[in-house]
Motif scaffolding. Structure first.
Motif, mmCIF file in Angstrom:
data_model
loop_
_atom_site.group_PDB
_atom_site.id
_atom_site.type_symbol
_atom_site.label_atom_id
_atom_site.label_comp_id
_atom_site.label_asym_id
_atom_site.label_seq_id
_atom_site.Cartn_x
_atom_site.Cartn_y
_atom_site.Cartn_z
ATOM 1 N N PRO A 68 0.840 -1.208 0.000
ATOM 2 C CA PRO A 68 0.000 0.000 0.000
ATOM 3 C C PRO A 68 0.872 1.253 0.000
ATOM 4 N N ALA A 69 0.331 2.322 -0.518
ATOM 5 C CA ALA A 69 1.071 3.583 -0.587
ATOM 6 C C ALA A 69 1.277 4.154 0.812
ATOM 7 N N TYR A 70 2.464 4.728 1.021
ATOM 8 C CA TYR A 70 2.734 5.427 2.273
ATOM 9 C C TYR A 70 2.125 6.825 2.202
ATOM 10 N N ASN A 71 1.738 7.350 3.363
ATOM 11 C CA ASN A 71 1.174 8.700 3.398
ATOM 12 C C ASN A 71 2.281 9.759 3.354
ATOM 13 N N LEU A 72 3.179 9.722 4.313
ATOM 14 C CA LEU A 72 4.371 10.581 4.363
ATOM 15 C C LEU A 72 4.062 12.072 4.321
ATOM 16 N N VAL A 135 20.654 16.211 -3.623
ATOM 17 C CA VAL A 135 19.603 16.116 -2.609
ATOM 18 C C VAL A 135 18.232 16.010 -3.254
ATOM 19 N N GLU A 136 18.017 16.789 -4.317
ATOM 20 C CA GLU A 136 16.698 16.825 -4.954
ATOM 21 C C GLU A 136 16.309 15.508 -5.612
ATOM 22 N N LEU A 137 17.257 14.610 -5.770
ATOM 23 C CA LEU A 137 16.906 13.276 -6.265
ATOM 24 C C LEU A 137 15.924 12.601 -5.308
ATOM 25 N N GLY A 138 15.951 13.046 -4.053
ATOM 26 C CA GLY A 138 15.042 12.492 -3.061
ATOM 27 C C GLY A 138 13.580 12.770 -3.360
ATOM 28 N N ASP A 139 13.295 13.763 -4.203
ATOM 29 C CA ASP A 139 11.903 14.020 -4.600
ATOM 30 C C ASP A 139 11.240 12.756 -5.140
ATOM 31 N N THR A 140 12.027 11.993 -5.887
ATOM 32 C CA THR A 140 11.489 10.807 -6.553
ATOM 33 C C THR A 140 11.080 9.735 -5.554
ATOM 34 N N ALA A 141 11.761 9.674 -4.419
ATOM 35 C CA ALA A 141 11.416 8.677 -3.407
ATOM 36 C C ALA A 141 9.977 8.872 -2.931
ATOM 37 N N PHE A 142 9.565 10.134 -2.790
ATOM 38 C CA PHE A 142 8.196 10.401 -2.343
ATOM 39 C C PHE A 142 7.179 9.963 -3.402
ATOM 40 N N VAL A 143 7.526 10.160 -4.664
ATOM 41 C CA VAL A 143 6.619 9.751 -5.741
ATOM 42 C C VAL A 143 6.425 8.244 -5.721
ATOM 43 N N ILE A 144 7.521 7.516 -5.552
ATOM 44 C CA ILE A 144 7.456 6.052 -5.582
ATOM 45 C C ILE A 144 6.770 5.500 -4.335
ATOM 46 N N LEU A 145 7.159 5.997 -3.161
ATOM 47 C CA LEU A 145 6.605 5.471 -1.921
ATOM 48 C C LEU A 145 5.131 5.821 -1.750
ATOM 49 N N LYS A 147 3.207 5.931 -4.362
ATOM 50 C CA LYS A 147 2.624 5.254 -5.524
ATOM 51 C C LYS A 147 1.920 6.244 -6.465
ATOM 52 N N GLN A 148 2.581 7.374 -6.699
ATOM 53 C CA GLN A 148 2.094 8.326 -7.684
ATOM 54 C C GLN A 148 2.695 7.986 -9.049
ATOM 55 N N LYS A 149 2.121 8.535 -10.089
ATOM 56 C CA LYS A 149 2.625 8.283 -11.430
ATOM 57 C C LYS A 149 3.946 9.017 -11.640
ATOM 58 N N LEU A 150 4.958 8.272 -12.037
ATOM 59 C CA LEU A 150 6.279 8.852 -12.290
ATOM 60 C C LEU A 150 6.444 9.055 -13.799
ATOM 61 N N ILE A 151 6.451 10.306 -14.231
ATOM 62 C CA ILE A 151 6.567 10.591 -15.659
ATOM 63 C C ILE A 151 8.029 10.718 -16.056
ATOM 64 N N PRO A 272 -7.487 14.830 -16.795
ATOM 65 C CA PRO A 272 -8.481 15.188 -15.785
ATOM 66 C C PRO A 272 -7.902 16.153 -14.770
ATOM 67 N N LYS A 273 -8.673 17.150 -14.374
ATOM 68 C CA LYS A 273 -8.196 18.160 -13.444
ATOM 69 C C LYS A 273 -7.769 17.537 -12.107
ATOM 70 N N SER A 274 -8.501 16.532 -11.701
ATOM 71 C CA SER A 274 -8.230 15.931 -10.400
ATOM 72 C C SER A 274 -6.900 15.174 -10.374
ATOM 73 N N LYS A 275 -6.360 14.872 -11.554
ATOM 74 C CA LYS A 275 -5.134 14.095 -11.618
ATOM 75 C C LYS A 275 -3.898 14.962 -11.800
ATOM 76 N N THR A 276 -4.064 16.270 -11.885
ATOM 77 C CA THR A 276 -2.934 17.154 -12.104
ATOM 78 C C THR A 276 -1.960 17.050 -10.936
ATOM 79 N N ASN A 277 -0.677 16.733 -11.224
ATOM 80 C CA ASN A 277 0.331 16.559 -10.188
ATOM 81 C C ASN A 277 1.089 17.876 -10.039
#
Length: 277
Positions: A68-72, A135-145, A147-151, A272-277
């Protein structure tokens, strides 16, 4: 620490670092040539980090597939908040030199091709800017943990910005006045926006669109500066930028421009507007 003459890597010397428009704090006065040599020495390490980063993306997505996705949320507030504060500070420390030089006669040429009227504060925040891309590479960890779409734009941008800024600092690019200051400005807004979103503050959709527009504008300016310095070098006028950096900058900023335009259209006009990241 005495003022330094800094080699630009092509057999010429940079003018002394000056303090005519902003005071450099003691912690901002450092050995610039030594820092450049260290980044040159550790460039393979930066490349290895990028390879490891991509590997961890695929490994992380595979690991999270059955979980399951983490909240974080709390961690995300702290992470984005700290990056917002860092970017705002960097903007305040680099903008004075940029404005002082650009507002002078022949300011575009001096800001893009020379280190005239250069300051330790700008040099220090150029180095920290470069290291912050790790350091900013850490942004991606939040996307993965989470479970957001990684473009593709997300991880491609992280890798190429890291490598480009790393090489630009090695060659001590005068164009950092443009590229770095713009990036600090956009990131100050972007990470502030992310912080507010993580805090569940209701933020107008128009603000998210504004951030993306500013990112696209940043790419347009980046392309223009690279084209400008290419023409300067081609005409035989002295310009302290290696031609390889200019060509590489044109390629990278060109791909950024296309990818951000595609993201903008898809996020705000197609998806969809609701999916805008």
């Amino acid at each position: 620490m005495s003022l330094l003459n800094v080699s630009n890597g092509v057999g010429e010397s940079w003018p002394n670092v000056k303090s005519e428009y902003i005071h450099a704090f003691d912690f901002e006065v450092f050995d610039i040539p030594r820092s450049r040599l260290l980044l040159t020495e550790y460039r393979p390490w930066a490349i290895t980090t990028c390879v490891l980063y991509v590997s961890l993306i695929y490994a992380g997505q595979l690991w999270m597939k059955s979980r399951p996705a983490y909240n974080l949320r709390s961690t995300l507030v702290i992470w984005n908040g700290l990056l917002a504060i860092f970017s705002i500070t960097g903007l305040f420390r680099t903008f004075p030199e940029f404005f002082f030089i650009v507002s002078r006669p022949d300011g575009l040429y001096k800001s893009a091709c020379t280190s005239d009227i250069h300051n330790y504060a700008t040099a220090f925040w150029a180095l920290i800017f470069t290291l912050s891309k790790l350091v900013e590479l850490g942004d991606t960890a939040f996307v993965i943990l989470r479970k957001q779409k990684l473009i593709f734009l997300h991880w491609y941008h992280h890798i190429t910005v890291l490598l480009m800024t790393w090489i630009y600092y090695e060659t001590y690019e005068p164009c950092f006045r443009w590229f770095g200051t713009m990036n600090y400005f956009v990131h100050a807004l972007m990470y502030t926006y992310f912080t507010l979103k993580a805090m569940k503050v209701r933020v107008p959709r128009s603000l998210a669109m504004c951030v993306t527009v500013l990112q696209i504008a940043q790419m347009i300016v980046g392309l223009y500066i690279n084209v400008y310095t290419y023409n300067i070098k081609s005409s035989g006028v002295p310009c302290d930028r290696p031609m390889g950096n200019i060509v590489g900058g044109l390629s990278i900023y060109g791909t950024y421009f296309l990818l951000f335009i595609h993201f903008f259209v898809k996020a705000y006009f197609v998806g969809p507007k609701s999916k805008t990241n």
